[in-house]
Design an enzyme around this catalytic site. Structure first.
Site, PDB file in Angstrom:
ATOM      1  N   GLN A 291       0.844  -1.197   0.000  1.00 56.33           N
ATOM      2  CA  GLN A 291       0.000   0.000   0.000  1.00 56.33           C
ATOM      3  C   GLN A 291       0.878   1.245   0.000  1.00 56.33           C
ATOM      4  O   GLN A 291       0.387   2.356  -0.090  1.00 56.33           O
ATOM      5  CB  GLN A 291      -0.862   0.046   1.258  1.00 56.33           C
ATOM      6  CG  GLN A 291      -1.838  -1.081   1.385  1.00 56.33           C
ATOM      7  CD  GLN A 291      -2.624  -0.971   2.687  1.00 56.33           C
ATOM      8  OE1 GLN A 291      -3.706  -0.432   2.735  1.00 56.33           O
ATOM      9  NE2 GLN A 291      -2.047  -1.471   3.752  1.00 56.33           N
ATOM     10  N   ASN A 292       2.188   1.028   0.167  1.00 56.19           N
ATOM     11  CA  ASN A 292       3.083   2.173   0.341  1.00 56.19           C
ATOM     12  C   ASN A 292       3.401   2.824  -0.990  1.00 56.19           C
ATOM     13  O   ASN A 292       3.502   2.168  -2.021  1.00 56.19           O
ATOM     14  CB  ASN A 292       4.372   1.741   1.036  1.00 56.19           C
ATOM     15  CG  ASN A 292       4.109   1.333   2.465  1.00 56.19           C
ATOM     16  OD1 ASN A 292       3.050   1.650   2.995  1.00 56.19           O
ATOM     17  ND2 ASN A 292       5.039   0.640   3.074  1.00 56.19           N
TER      18      ASN A 292
ATOM     19  N   ASP B 124       6.187   4.688  -1.123  1.00 51.81           N
ATOM     20  CA  ASP B 124       7.658   4.765  -1.186  1.00 51.81           C
ATOM     21  C   ASP B 124       8.186   3.607  -2.047  1.00 51.81           C
ATOM     22  O   ASP B 124       7.443   2.692  -2.421  1.00 51.81           O
ATOM     23  CB  ASP B 124       8.263   4.763   0.227  1.00 51.81           C
ATOM     24  CG  ASP B 124       8.104   3.435   0.965  1.00 51.81           C
ATOM     25  OD1 ASP B 124       8.399   2.377   0.382  1.00 51.81           O
ATOM     26  OD2 ASP B 124       7.682   3.448   2.142  1.00 51.81           O
TER      27      ASP B 124
ATOM     28  N   HIS C  26      -1.414   1.731  -4.170  1.00 51.73           N
ATOM     29  CA  HIS C  26      -1.813   3.129  -4.009  1.00 51.73           C
ATOM     30  C   HIS C  26      -0.886   4.103  -4.729  1.00 51.73           C
ATOM     31  O   HIS C  26      -0.836   5.279  -4.386  1.00 51.73           O
ATOM     32  CB  HIS C  26      -1.922   3.462  -2.510  1.00 51.73           C
ATOM     33  CG  HIS C  26      -3.002   2.685  -1.821  1.00 51.73           C
ATOM     34  ND1 HIS C  26      -3.023   2.445  -0.467  1.00 51.73           N
ATOM     35  CD2 HIS C  26      -4.109   2.088  -2.318  1.00 51.73           C
ATOM     36  CE1 HIS C  26      -4.103   1.732  -0.165  1.00 51.73           C
ATOM     37  NE2 HIS C  26      -4.769   1.494  -1.269  1.00 51.73           N
TER      38      HIS C  26
ATOM     39  N   GLY D 147       2.485  -4.526   8.997  1.00 50.14           N
ATOM     40  CA  GLY D 147       2.439  -3.076   9.215  1.00 50.14           C
ATOM     41  C   GLY D 147       1.287  -2.356   8.562  1.00 50.14           C
ATOM     42  O   GLY D 147       1.462  -1.266   8.010  1.00 50.14           O
ATOM     43  N   THR D 148       0.096  -2.956   8.633  1.00 46.44           N
ATOM     44  CA  THR D 148      -1.069  -2.206   8.153  1.00 46.44           C
ATOM     45  C   THR D 148      -2.215  -2.359   9.138  1.00 46.44           C
ATOM     46  O   THR D 148      -2.419  -3.418   9.714  1.00 46.44           O
ATOM     47  CB  THR D 148      -1.506  -2.643   6.732  1.00 46.44           C
ATOM     48  OG1 THR D 148      -2.770  -2.047   6.442  1.00 46.44           O
ATOM     49  CG2 THR D 148      -1.604  -4.131   6.565  1.00 46.44           C
ATOM     50  N   SER D 149      -2.940  -1.246   9.318  1.00 44.73           N
ATOM     51  CA  SER D 149      -4.050  -1.248  10.277  1.00 44.73           C
ATOM     52  C   SER D 149      -5.298  -1.897   9.677  1.00 44.73           C
ATOM     53  O   SER D 149      -6.316  -1.994  10.333  1.00 44.73           O
ATOM     54  CB  SER D 149      -4.377   0.185  10.692  1.00 44.73           C
ATOM     55  OG  SER D 149      -4.753   0.925   9.555  1.00 44.73           O
TER      56      SER D 149
HETATM   57  P1  NAD Z   1      -1.773   2.886   8.860  1.00 44.14           P
HETATM   58  O1  NAD Z   1      -1.089   4.137   9.248  1.00 44.14           O
HETATM   59  O2  NAD Z   1      -3.230   2.843   8.872  1.00 44.14           O
HETATM   60  O3  NAD Z   1      -1.268   1.670   9.755  1.00 44.14           O
HETATM   61  C1  NAD Z   1       0.078   1.504  10.044  1.00 44.14           C
HETATM   62  C2  NAD Z   1       0.266   0.211  10.824  1.00 44.14           C
HETATM   63  O4  NAD Z   1       1.641   0.073  11.059  1.00 44.14           O
HETATM   64  C3  NAD Z   1      -0.447   0.176  12.180  1.00 44.14           C
HETATM   65  O5  NAD Z   1      -1.182  -1.030  12.273  1.00 44.14           O
HETATM   66  C4  NAD Z   1       0.710   0.180  13.181  1.00 44.14           C
HETATM   67  O6  NAD Z   1       0.417  -0.607  14.327  1.00 44.14           O
HETATM   68  C5  NAD Z   1       1.808  -0.460  12.363  1.00 44.14           C
HETATM   69  N1  NAD Z   1       3.176  -0.165  12.770  1.00 44.14           N
HETATM   70  C6  NAD Z   1       3.667   0.925  13.412  1.00 44.14           C
HETATM   71  N2  NAD Z   1       5.007   0.789  13.600  1.00 44.14           N
HETATM   72  C7  NAD Z   1       5.354  -0.403  13.042  1.00 44.14           C
HETATM   73  C8  NAD Z   1       6.571  -1.108  12.905  1.00 44.14           C
HETATM   74  N3  NAD Z   1       7.740  -0.612  13.359  1.00 44.14           N
HETATM   75  N4  NAD Z   1       6.575  -2.322  12.295  1.00 44.14           N
HETATM   76  C9  NAD Z   1       5.403  -2.830  11.813  1.00 44.14           C
HETATM   77  N5  NAD Z   1       4.218  -2.223  11.920  1.00 44.14           N
HETATM   78  C10 NAD Z   1       4.191  -1.018  12.531  1.00 44.14           C
HETATM   79  O7  NAD Z   1      -1.158   2.564   7.467  1.00 44.14           O
HETATM   80  P2  NAD Z   1      -1.731   1.745   6.293  1.00 44.14           P
HETATM   81  O8  NAD Z   1      -2.704   0.720   6.791  1.00 44.14           O
HETATM   82  O9  NAD Z   1      -0.577   1.328   5.490  1.00 44.14           O
HETATM   83  O10 NAD Z   1      -2.614   2.769   5.424  1.00 44.14           O
HETATM   84  C11 NAD Z   1      -2.411   4.110   5.292  1.00 44.14           C
HETATM   85  C12 NAD Z   1      -2.276   4.560   3.847  1.00 44.14           C
HETATM   86  O11 NAD Z   1      -1.284   5.578   3.844  1.00 44.14           O
HETATM   87  C13 NAD Z   1      -1.797   3.520   2.901  1.00 44.14           C
HETATM   88  O12 NAD Z   1      -2.491   3.669   1.719  1.00 44.14           O
HETATM   89  C14 NAD Z   1      -0.344   3.850   2.639  1.00 44.14           C
HETATM   90  O13 NAD Z   1      -0.065   3.790   1.273  1.00 44.14           O
HETATM   91  C15 NAD Z   1      -0.225   5.304   2.960  1.00 44.14           C
HETATM   92  N6  NAD Z   1       1.079   5.625   3.582  1.00 44.14           N
HETATM   93  C16 NAD Z   1       2.241   5.261   2.941  1.00 44.14           C
HETATM   94  C17 NAD Z   1       3.463   5.529   3.526  1.00 44.14           C
HETATM   95  C18 NAD Z   1       4.720   5.096   2.809  1.00 44.14           C
HETATM   96  O14 NAD Z   1       4.697   4.950   1.590  1.00 44.14           O
HETATM   97  N7  NAD Z   1       5.815   4.861   3.540  1.00 44.14           N
HETATM   98  C19 NAD Z   1       3.539   6.178   4.750  1.00 44.14           C
HETATM   99  C20 NAD Z   1       2.350   6.554   5.365  1.00 44.14           C
HETATM  100  C21 NAD Z   1       1.116   6.250   4.776  1.00 44.14           C
END
Ligand code: NAD
Length: 227
Positions: A86-87, A89, A104, A170-172
């Site tokens: 979903q990231n 990056d 995404h 690592g996704t909620s």
């Molecule tokens: P979310 O923010 O809803 O959930 C993040 C999850 O990561 C949570 O369940 C949390 O408990 C967990 N988490 C926190 N620290 C962690 C760690 N060290 N190791 C493993 N898990 C950990 O994010 P989501 O469900 O991915 O959805 C949000 C949307 O935002 C997605 O579409 C995503 O693409 C986007 N997003 C992307 C990035 C990126 O590309 N790096 C960053 C932020 C959000």
């Protein structure tokens, strides 16, 4: 060769210094992500949306893949590994993973604001207002916003159905339709969830929950799938 399909979210990149969007206060500079990442906000205030993603892109370029990204890339030596992320990056690719689909979008690409099929690599870290596609319309980030279709979803469903092991990291599991993927797997598929908050998430009881951050969870994963 056993097929491992890994579904990753923002949590896998936290240890690379890229925060999740639903952090401690759930806000970015006072804005809810659901209020910034929408076509409506783009129509009303494109400068705000552009500057939000320009900052995300700068952060992404400064970040490096962490142990979890590297470990998933290493698993390709012994398994047929496919990543559905979903990231936005590119840390999986930079760690060396070969089969990555982005549900995404990708922060390092731009797209035409009138034809989503016109996609371009971004030189540097910014899209400026006034940067246009070949049809003369403003370039926007190549990111799927809330309310927009997810073009890669069918490919992701096919991968989930073909998995011998389906791992979520690592996704909620709050963003749909992506959060449905786990329910598309075969009845005998091994299901594993790695997230420090895994215990809070409602998933089928057969899912093996590893309540650890990604860098620690991937070591448990390697042991579980070796069996
Ligand atoms: P979310 O923010 O809803 O959930 C993040 C999850 O990561 C949570 O369940 C949390 O408990 C967990 N988490 C926190 N620290 C962690 C760690 N060290 N190791 C493993 N898990 C950990 O994010 P989501 O469900 O991915 O959805 C949000 C949307 O935002 C997605 O579409 C995503 O693409 C986007 N997003 C992307 C990035 C990126 O590309 N790096 C960053 C932020 C959000």
């Amino acid at each position: 060769m056993k097929r491992i399909v890994v579904f990753t979210g923002a949590g896998i990149s936290v240890e690379s210094g890229l925060p999740t969007f639903r952090g401690s206060d759930g806000l970015w500079e006072g804005h809810r992500i659901e209020d910034v990442a929408t076509p409506e906000t783009w129509s009303r205030n494109p400068e705000l949306v552009q500057s939000f993603y320009n900052k995300r892109r700068t952060d992404c370029l400064a970040a490096n893949p962490n142990k979890a990204h590297h470990k998933l890339a290493e698993l390709e030596k012994d398994f047929d590994v496919h990543i559905i992320t979903q990231n936005i990056d590119d840390l999986h690719e930079r760690a060396g993973s070969k089969n990555v689909i982005h549900l995404h979008g990708q922060i390092r690409k731009s797209q035409s604001s009138i034809d989503p099929n016109l996609i371009y690599d971004i030189e540097g870290d910014k899209i400026d207002m006034g940067d246009n596609c070949e049809l003369g319309s403003q370039l926007r980030p190549h990111v799927v916003w809330f309310g927009e279709p997810v073009p890669m979803m069918n490919e992701a469903y096919k991968l989930a159905k073909s998995a011998d092991v389906f791992v979520t990291i690592g996704t909620s599991l709050q963003v749909y339709p992506a959060a449905n993927l786990i329910y598309e797997t075969k009845p005998d598929c091994k299901l594993i969830l790695i997230d420090p908050n895994a215990e809070q998430y409602h998933v089928p009881p057969v899912v093996v929950k590893i309540s650890e951050k990604a860098s620690v969870g991937v070591d448990y994963l390697a042991k579980l799938i070796a069996k």
